[in-house]
Design an enzyme around this catalytic site. Structure first.
Site, short mmCIF file in Angstrom:
data_model
loop_
_atom_site.label_atom_id
_atom_site.label_comp_id
_atom_site.label_asym_id
_atom_site.label_seq_id
_atom_site.Cartn_x
_atom_site.Cartn_y
_atom_site.Cartn_z
N ASP A 250 0.77 -1.26 0.02
CA ASP A 250 -0.08 0.02 -0.13
C ASP A 250 0.83 1.28 -0.17
OD1 ASP A 250 -2.00 1.91 0.21
OD2 ASP A 250 -3.13 0.84 1.73
C1 BGC Z 1 -4.93 3.41 0.08
C2 BGC Z 1 -5.06 2.30 -1.21
C3 BGC Z 1 -5.00 3.12 -2.46
C4 BGC Z 1 -3.46 3.74 -2.40
C5 BGC Z 1 -3.28 4.71 -3.63
C6 BGC Z 1 -3.94 4.41 -0.08
O1 BGC Z 1 -3.85 5.06 0.93
O2 BGC Z 1 -4.95 2.84 1.24
O3 BGC Z 1 -6.42 1.75 -1.01
O4 BGC Z 1 -5.11 2.08 -3.26
O5 BGC Z 1 -3.67 4.88 -1.27
O6 BGC Z 1 -4.02 5.74 -3.75
#
Ligand code: BGC
Length: 690
Positions: A250
């Site tokens: 993530d």
């Molecule tokens: C989220 C993800 C997301 C990523 C990119 C993170 O903060 O938890 O679900 O895909 O950001 O935006």
């Protein structure tokens, strides 16, 4: 046609591999390409960056490898730079309410097409965490609701739908990212049995559909960061569950050069998985070339499997991101899906569907400001939003409108009409859990008025009151016994208004079911602070203890015999018609499955579809819990009035009728089968012995 669930899934799997085979053997092609790569070329791919898309991995011109273009999110293409150029689809939880493999597949296809057209070859979705915490701010994104089998089943068509559009899907957030409070530091304490039984199955479903990528989460698991956790990544996900794609972190969830633990790609930077660190690891003997090759193989394999490598030149050009990819067809589909996902919770005196020739008062801010999505990376800005009020006018239905801010004048407006429909709702967002399960928490509009008080006072003034609630997950309806009708459409996407008008006036007969329990009161499952949000610890910011084990959601309600007064049980959802169930013979046990057939007769006067739900109570044993557990379900076709259809259901014995005790093991004895229209509306009972 009768389809056994197991057979249906096999058909699905071969459909997926059928489309994959048109791109040749992904393993062989990935292996051959890997052989031609230098170490530096490989190391350029184990990390990403934030470029035109939310995440990118550089391409390789020499070898003809296109760039990896990743974008949010799980309910449509998030384009903050050019808002209004993609469709805001119903959210993952909303789609879970359809309990329909076909609906979820078309949702995946619809989203995948838009990602492809935008030049993105990875969709950062679907979201698959379980709604362990009713107040979790991201429950609206997750396709599993509160049940592992529901997630296992519905994720497969979602992945197939997306990946059939030459876009790699991403199963997230692996694993135990079940709360947003302290998500970047909390350590989730969950034993192996709890993980395999409750939290892994939706991800195992994604793997069964050959998902190309998985996102490891922000939290720790048993004290070890999720993205550097050899047990959950290298062992559980890759070795045991058999995941063949790649793991990306993530955004900002990498804490070390974790390639040996099972992390394949750091997103979106190179703080840890950089050339210097990996080369130093190689020199010191802490990192192996085999691990690097494995990571690159996984990325290439995913790209070959779904056809990213074979797309026409220019497909993955970042200039495509500016295109307006929303189409008339997607908007029509988004409307159908939102209507299919609308759950009819209550319909006393058959108040619904409404008679359009009567006078109807629409009340509440959400009539004119449809609630579409929750906040954060899962939100999409659509080109327009269909509100209930505009949709009613568009359909030629004459309704009056009161915003509900002045409650007594709203009650007077309700009294002056034949019917009142109160539109209420709230939101939640990534990065925080909800302050409470009340409608009055969570969004600006909710603060205009006390929505619970508004409903009660309207209902006191007008017996014929219906409530439509747009909500991001479980919610409290303290006034449930005061109104005649209740519908919930969760987070319905941009076609919110048209879809709800279709349901309210009977063009669509509701067939959705709750994918999670709607409680009677706050914290009804008695979560202690140690379970949520967790207790601080001097050496490790916060521990959240999964001491409830498998007693999550309806399993807890069953174990404690909690009755529903103002809440509604898991699996509940009414129709404008009625159904009668008959079991055709005893369940049949084969080496691989337990199968049975249920005949559903439409005993009412309107066509309608029903979801047949089969719950199992395991034999008593130290390894099992004594409550019902969903193990099969099937949504019927639309059944005509007085027509009967027979649906075949099959429960796979491996995993689904086994218990986890360091591996899947048999639980010999008598299994009880409970078949019904919800977890609390059991119509048929049977048993079988394994
Ligand atoms: C989220 C993800 C997301 C990523 C990119 C993170 O903060 O938890 O679900 O895909 O950001 O935006």
């Amino acid at each position: 046609m009768r389809l056994f669930r197991g057979v249906a899934l096999l058909a699905l799997a071969s459909a997926a591999s059928g489309s994959i085979s048109q791109f040749g053997d992904p393993d062989a092609r990935a292996k051959a390409l890997l052989k031609q790569m230098t170490l530096d070329e490989k190391l350029a791919m184990v990390r990403g960056y934030q470029g035109h898309y939310v995440g990118n991995i550089v391409g390789n011109e020499r070898l003809g490898i296109p760039p990896v273009n990743m974008n949010d999110g799980p309910q449509g293409f998030r384009d903050n730079a050019s808002p209004g150029t993609s469709t805001a689809w119903p959210s993952g939880l909303t789609m879970a309410a359809t309990w329909s493999v076909d609906a979820v597949r078309s949702w995946g296809e619809g989203m995948g097409k838009e990602f492809y057209a935008k030049g993105a070859n990875v969709q950062l979705g679907p979201g698959l965490c379980l709604a362990r915490i009713p107040r979790n701010g991201r429950n609206f994104e997750y396709l599993s609701g509160e049940d592992p089998f529901l997630g296992y089943t519905l994720v497969q068509p979602a992945i197939t739908g997306i990946q059939n559009q030459n876009v790699v899907a991403n199963a997230k957030h692996y694993i135990l990212n079940n709360q947003e409070t302290n998500r970047g530091s909390v350590s989730e304490l969950a034993d192996e049995t709890t993980r395999f039984t409750m939290y892994y199955p939706p991800f195992a479903g994604a793997v069964a559909a050959d998902v190309g990528s998985v996102m490891c989460s922000y939290n720790k698991i048993n004290g070890v960061w999720s993205c550097e956790n050899p047990e959950t990544l290298g062992h559980d996900l890759k070795a045991v569950i058999g995941f063949k794609g790649y793991v990306m972190s993530d955004w900002g969830a990498t804490h070390s050069t974790s390639i040996m633990a099972g992390l394949d790609v750091e997103m979106p930077g190179n703080g840890f998985m950089n050339v210097a660190a990996i080369k130093a690891g190689l020199a010191a003997g802490n990192i192996t070339n085999a691990a690097i090759d494995d990571s690159i193989f996984r990325i290439l394999r995913a790209m070959y499997s779904v056809g990213v490598m074979d797309a026409p030149s220019g497909t993955w050009n970042s200039s495509n991101i500016k295109k307006n990819v929303t189409t008339e067809a997607s908007v029509v589909l988004a409307r159908q899906l939102a209507a299919k996902a609308t759950v009819l919770l209550k319909n006393d005196m058959n108040i619904l569907p409404l008679d359009r020739t009567k006078t109807i008062a629409f009340i509440g801010f959400a009539s004119d400001n449809a609630i579409v999505h929750g906040g954060g990376s899962g939100s999409v800005v659509p080109s327009y939003i269909s509100t209930p009020l505009a949709a009613a006018h568009h359909a030629g239905i004459d309704v009056t409108y009161h915003d509900g801010i002045n409650i007594s004048s709203a009650a007077a407006a309700a009294a002056a009409a034949d019917y009142a429909v109160v539109f209420v709702g709230t939101l939640s967002h990534e990065g925080g859990d909800r302050a409470s399960l009340s409608l009055n928490d969570g969004c600006d509009g909710c603060k205009f008025t006390d929505q619970d008080k508004l409903v009660s006072q309207v209902a006191a003034a007008q017996t014929k009151t219906v409530v439509v609630a747009s909500v991001p997950g479980a919610i409290l309806f303290p006034w449930a016994n005061e109104v005649q009708g209740i519908l919930t459409n969760f987070m319905p996407g941009q076609q919110a208004g048209n879809a709800i008008i279709d349901v309210l006036f009977g063009d669509v007969n509701p067939s959705a079911k709750l994918p999670l329990t709607f409680p009677n009161k706050e914290n009804e499952t008695q979560l202690s602070p140690a379970q949520w949000p967790g207790l601080p610890d001097p050496t490790n910011p916060t521990y959240a203890n999964y001491s409830e084990g498998q007693l999550v959601g309806y399993r807890y309600y069953e174990a404690h015999g909690i009755q529903f007064t103002t809440g509604f049980p898991f699996g509940h959802g009414l129709s404008y018609t009625t159904f009668e169930y008959t079991l055709s013979g005893a369940p049949q046990v084969s080496d691989t499955h337990v199968t049975f057939e249920v005949t559903v007769k439409n005993t009412g006067s309107r066509p309608g579809a029903e979801v047949v739900q089969a719950y199992v109570i395991f034999p008593e044993s130290k390894m099992t819990i004594g409550t019902i557990q969903l193990k099969a379900f099937e949504k019927t076709k639309e059944i005509q009035s007085l027509e009967s259809v027979t649906v075949g259901l099959a429960i796979q014995r491996e995993q689904f009728l086994q218990a986890w005790c360091h591996k899947w093991v048999n639980v010999p004895g008598q299994f009880k089968l409970r078949i019904g229209s919800s977890s609390r509306d059991i119509r048929l009972s049977a048993s079988f012995i394994l």
